[in-house]
Design an enzyme around this catalytic site. Structure first.
Site, PDB file in Angstrom:
ATOM      1  N   ASP A   1       0.868  -1.189   0.000  1.00 13.72           N
ATOM      2  CA  ASP A   1       0.000   0.000   0.000  1.00 13.72           C
ATOM      3  C   ASP A   1       0.902   1.235   0.000  1.00 13.72           C
ATOM      4  O   ASP A   1       2.059   1.136  -0.410  1.00 13.72           O
ATOM      5  CB  ASP A   1      -0.960  -0.070   1.203  1.00 13.72           C
ATOM      6  CG  ASP A   1      -2.246   0.699   0.959  1.00 13.72           C
ATOM      7  OD1 ASP A   1      -2.183   1.802   0.388  1.00 13.72           O
ATOM      8  OD2 ASP A   1      -3.326   0.213   1.333  1.00 13.72           O
TER       9      ASP A   1
ATOM     10  N   HIS B   1       2.286   1.874  -3.188  1.00  9.84           N
ATOM     11  CA  HIS B   1       1.369   2.806  -3.839  1.00  9.84           C
ATOM     12  C   HIS B   1       1.901   4.239  -3.807  1.00  9.84           C
ATOM     13  O   HIS B   1       1.162   5.180  -4.041  1.00  9.84           O
ATOM     14  CB  HIS B   1      -0.020   2.723  -3.209  1.00  9.84           C
ATOM     15  CG  HIS B   1      -0.693   1.395  -3.446  1.00  9.84           C
ATOM     16  ND1 HIS B   1      -1.960   1.110  -3.020  1.00  9.84           N
ATOM     17  CD2 HIS B   1      -0.248   0.257  -4.073  1.00  9.84           C
ATOM     18  CE1 HIS B   1      -2.288  -0.137  -3.369  1.00  9.84           C
ATOM     19  NE2 HIS B   1      -1.261  -0.667  -3.994  1.00  9.84           N
TER      20      HIS B   1
END
Ligand SMILES: *[C@@H]1O[C@H](CO)[C@@H](O)[C@H](O)[C@H]1NC(C)=O
Ligand SMILES: *[C@@H]1O[C@H](CO)[C@@H](O)[C@H](O)[C@H]1NC(C)=O
Ligand SMILES: *[C@@H]1O[C@H](CO)[C@@H](O)[C@H](O)[C@H]1NC(C)=O
Ligand SMILES: *[C@@H]1O[C@H](CO)[C@@H](O)[C@H](O)[C@H]1NC(C)=O
Length: 394
Positions: A218, A241
């Site tokens: 993430d 991310h």
């Protein structure tokens, strides 16, 4: 009893340094009964060692020696009577027993001033057995999983030389912290592990993250409501991310985010690069004075991305607008390669268009099948300076 020089040495040292560098007494968890056998839960021994170090006038040092220590959820609470060092030389291992997964934290430090967490050791989160509980799309029994380390109301502190592997959820979660530095930390989890943010910051100020490597599933660093004066320098992100401000505006009474610097950092193969995301519709707040400077990217999917229609899963209302004002944001010396055609996407709110967005010396190439590298801007007031690839946005 005969007193030799060596018997007196600790006393002499502590007297000599008493007013400037108090000689920290060491509280070794093994002396409190902790067993590095990977089976015994060591929370009681750790808490007793913590309490003694924390209560000691002038501060103390909790030592976790080499070896792997099983640890259930545990909270180390202050205030303490002096600075406390938490030295992890060995490994702390979370439970891989599903009946013990569901707590909102694994290791928490709370209400502490002048804490140091260091030692070169490992935090083994054992997320692999737990991640499927994170996925509410496929698992009806989905539940929130614990962050590896939480710092709540921790001030004037530092975290360095620690490695966090396979957290069940966020690796390091900072809430209401002030003047806290993170350096030489390594964070590792697979690219497809859900919700394993590297460092998640909310309601905190004067946080520096430096010389750190984050590979995760993430956001590498996420900066949320109420964060001020946050600096990220020399961080390598990927997979992951990217660096994210937000998401903002989801709940009511969110606080402003201001004074964010992300510089001298690299992103390799990440889903996003430099992103600001806000929900639509959203509550009103401000994200301002943000600088992204000297960033190298390799194969990043959304290199420069302001997304004021953030909605990760349906239902999404395409007509709704965000009320988060984004103001004074500079992207400078951002270079490398994009893995999608739209290397620059600045999509702001119709209600509160972005103001003062600056693109300075941008060089992002794309060599895929979608054609020429391109940019897209919506509801933005800003300027570009110096060479621009892609061009045409501001
Ligand atoms: C954190 O780093 C900043 C900048 O280098 C420094 O001024 C500050 O004293 C450091 N804080 C701590 C608690 O080490
Ligand atoms: C940039 O970061 C790297 C570590 O990633 C460090 O070695 C270098 O000194 C930094 N440069 C500047 C100008 O801060
Ligand atoms: C947040 O920013 C808005 C807009 O500039 C300002 O009116 C408000 O006072 C700020 N809130 C806080 C708590 O600083
Ligand atoms: C814009 O933000 C920068 C920090 O990124 C700050 O130094 C500058 O003063 C801000 N400018 C305005 C007009 O607020």
């Amino acid at each position: 009893m005969m007193l030799s020089f060596f018997h007196l040495l600790p006393l002499l040292l502590s007297l000599a340094g008493a007013h400037r560098h108090p000689f920290p007494a060491t509280f070794n968890v093994v002396s409190y009964g902790a067993l590095p056998n990977r089976i015994t839960d060591n929370t009681k021994a750790f808490i007793r060692a913590w309490n003694d170090a924390c209560d000691r006038e002038g501060g103390g040092r909790v030592l976790i020696p080499r070896g792997t220590f099983m640890l259930d959820s545990v909270m180390f609470v202050g205030p303490c009577n002096g600075p406390v060092e938490f030295v992890i030389r060995g490994s702390l291992e979370a439970s891989s027993d599903p009946s013990r997964f569901f707590s909102d934290h694994w290791i928490t430090f709370k209400y502490i001033d002048q804490l140091t967490v260091e030692g070169g050791g490992y935090l083994l989160g054992h997320g692999g057995a737990a991640w499927h509980y994170n996925d509410c799309a496929t698992n009806p029994r989905c539940r929130p999983l614990p962050a590896t380390m939480r710092f709540d109301f921790v001030t004037n502190s530092k975290i360095s030389h620690i490695q966090s592997i396979n957290s069940k959820n966020t690796h390091f979660n900072l809430f209401a912290c002030e003047n806290l530095n993170i350096s030489n930390v390594r964070i590792i989890a697979p690219a497809d592990s859900p919700n394993t943010d590297g460092i998640h910051i909310g309601g905190s100020s004067r946080i520096n993250i430096q010389d750190t490597i984050i590979s995760t599933g993430d956001d590498c660093v996420s900066i949320l409501s109420g964060s001020r004066d946050i600096t990220v320098t020399g961080v390598h992100c990927g997979p992951g991310h990217g660096f994210s401000i937000g998401s903002l505006g989801r709940s009511n009474n969110e606080e402003n985010v201001t004074g964010i610097v992300i510089q001298n950092s690299t992103l390799f193969g990440t889903q996003n690069g430099l992103r600001i995301k806000t929900w639509a519709p959203s509550s009103a707040s401000l994200a301002s004075d943000i600088l992204f400077d000297d960033i190298v990217m390799l194969d990043v999917n959304n290199p420069i991305f302001i997304d004021q229609q953030y909605c990760p899963r349906p239902p999404c209302n395409g007509q709704a607008q965000s009320n988060v004002q984004i103001r004074n944001v500079t992207f400078r010396k951002v270079r490398g390669t994009s893995s999608s055609k739209f290397a620059v996407k600045i999509q702001c709110s119709k209600h509160v268009p972005c103001k003062g967005i600056n693109l300075v010396n941008i060089n992002l190439a794309y060599r895929g099948r979608e054609g020429q590298v391109a940019s897209s801007c919506l509801n933005v007031e800003g300027k570009s300076y110096g060479p621009q690839l892609p061009s045409g946005c501001l």
